[in-house]
Design an enzyme around this catalytic site. Sequence first.
Site, PDB file in Angstrom:
ATOM      1  N   GLU A 293      39.569  43.974  39.064  1.00 15.00           N
ATOM      2  CA  GLU A 293      38.254  43.679  38.900  1.00 15.00           C
ATOM      3  C   GLU A 293      37.866  42.602  37.557  1.00 15.00           C
ATOM      4  O   GLU A 293      36.109  43.438  37.417  1.00 15.00           O
ATOM      5  CB  GLU A 293      37.366  44.452  40.121  1.00 15.00           C
TER       6      GLU A 293
ATOM      7  N   GLU B 259      42.862  43.987  47.816  1.00 10.60           N
ATOM      8  CA  GLU B 259      42.172  44.397  48.303  1.00 10.60           C
ATOM      9  C   GLU B 259      41.659  43.837  49.544  1.00 10.60           C
ATOM     10  O   GLU B 259      40.517  43.518  49.687  1.00 10.60           O
ATOM     11  CB  GLU B 259      41.226  45.109  47.269  1.00 10.60           C
TER      12      GLU B 259
END
Length: 470
Positions: free
Chosen positions: A255, A375
């Site tokens: 991320e 995710e």
Amino acid sequence: MTAAAAQAHAPNHTKPRPKQSRTAAGRSPRGGGGAMRRGTRSRLYSLLGLLLLLALVYLNLPPGRGPAAGFKVPVPWLQPRMSFAGRDGTHFVDAATGAPLYVNGWNSYWLLSARSPALAAEMLRRGRRMGLAVCRTWAFSDGGSGALQISPGRFSEPVFQMLDYVIYEARRNHIRLILCLVNNLDNFGGKAQYLQWAQAAGANVTNSTDSFFSHPTIRGYYKDYVKAILTRRNSYSGIKYCDEPAIFAWELMNEPRCVSNSSGPQLQAWIEEMSAYVKSLDAKHLVTVGIEGFYGPERAERLGVNPGDWAASLCSDFIQNSAVKHIDFASVHAYPDSWLPKASMEEKVKYLSHWVDSHLNDSEYVLRKPVLFSEVGSLQHVEANSTVDGDALLKVVYDKIYNSAKNLQAGGGALIWQLMVEGMQMYHDEFSVVARNRPSTYKLIKEQSCRLQRLYGEEGDPGWQCSIPP
């Protein structure tokens, strides 16, 4: 000249000695060499037989047994057969056969930090029982207690051997790993730890973690780390990580975000530089960025797809970041519960459907690359209806991946965040689930594995067959 030859040519001044048998007088030079060779061959055959016996025992050990107790046979040819994952246009393929690969997988970021190898092995075994094919996990732990990288370029060998074991055990369970190389967050070190190391070394670095992407000293630290990981020889299998087919892909960062949106160009340059560097060391594996899928401020026509205005201010951009030459596939995360905390379940389902569709279309028609929803998380509340709600969100993604697979399109798969086993509570978060304790979630995961296997089952785990009737 040998002694026998000298004797034959010497004058005969003594009484001839009676002829002796070879057994009584010893072996002749020629006869002794033959017997020696026969003895050597006999010992070699015995050794080969012993090695074959050990190989049979080793290959028939149940996954999770043996090496965890310190038993190592680091011989590459003893490892289970497995092919690399590759890419053909907009979908993943088995690199050996060219057959399509569509992924049902999961996240267990904690495998490297598991309290014991047995817990990591148990998680991999449970994944296999659900037909899951890919697990995403951390290949980093920078600074602090239990670190893999203690300081730049200095490693803990016991922790490295734990990573060896995770990769080794994944292969024995016919599971491929996505290995993430650093964290954007401070957990397990992350960008902030690299910044501290550079400052301690006297580098002229600002206090902003955005320096991670631009400062040459920190970029050098990251490259050195990448090289150490990719060239590591596994102490359990004898195989270098860069030659290990049980690794599905390298992920540059978990991320990636910036503090200031003005750092967007530095992030983009970092992605270009580091993806090229990984490929220069390892051309066999896929590479992805690890972004969440947000659209940047220059994508005015797509800003409505983001979960809020805040998402465009993090300096990442799904299309620009994923379009880099050496990035093989795009990544997207999905957390409608967190992103839309005040929305109803119906609104979350509608939003998630649009979020997935947008990224599938961009991957298929703009990027021309696969996209992995790496995710997919749902809040795991104690309320009775929370599992039903979480299953509804997960099913939205699963259905769209299945439809993509049927049409051989860019939706390459989905990974639930995150699966746990008992005994790892210290790594639980609000999205964690022990699948077998949630029967409806367990069933949904396994059904997705089953229907993907029915499409392209010949390329799946040869040891797993769907037990759910079609």
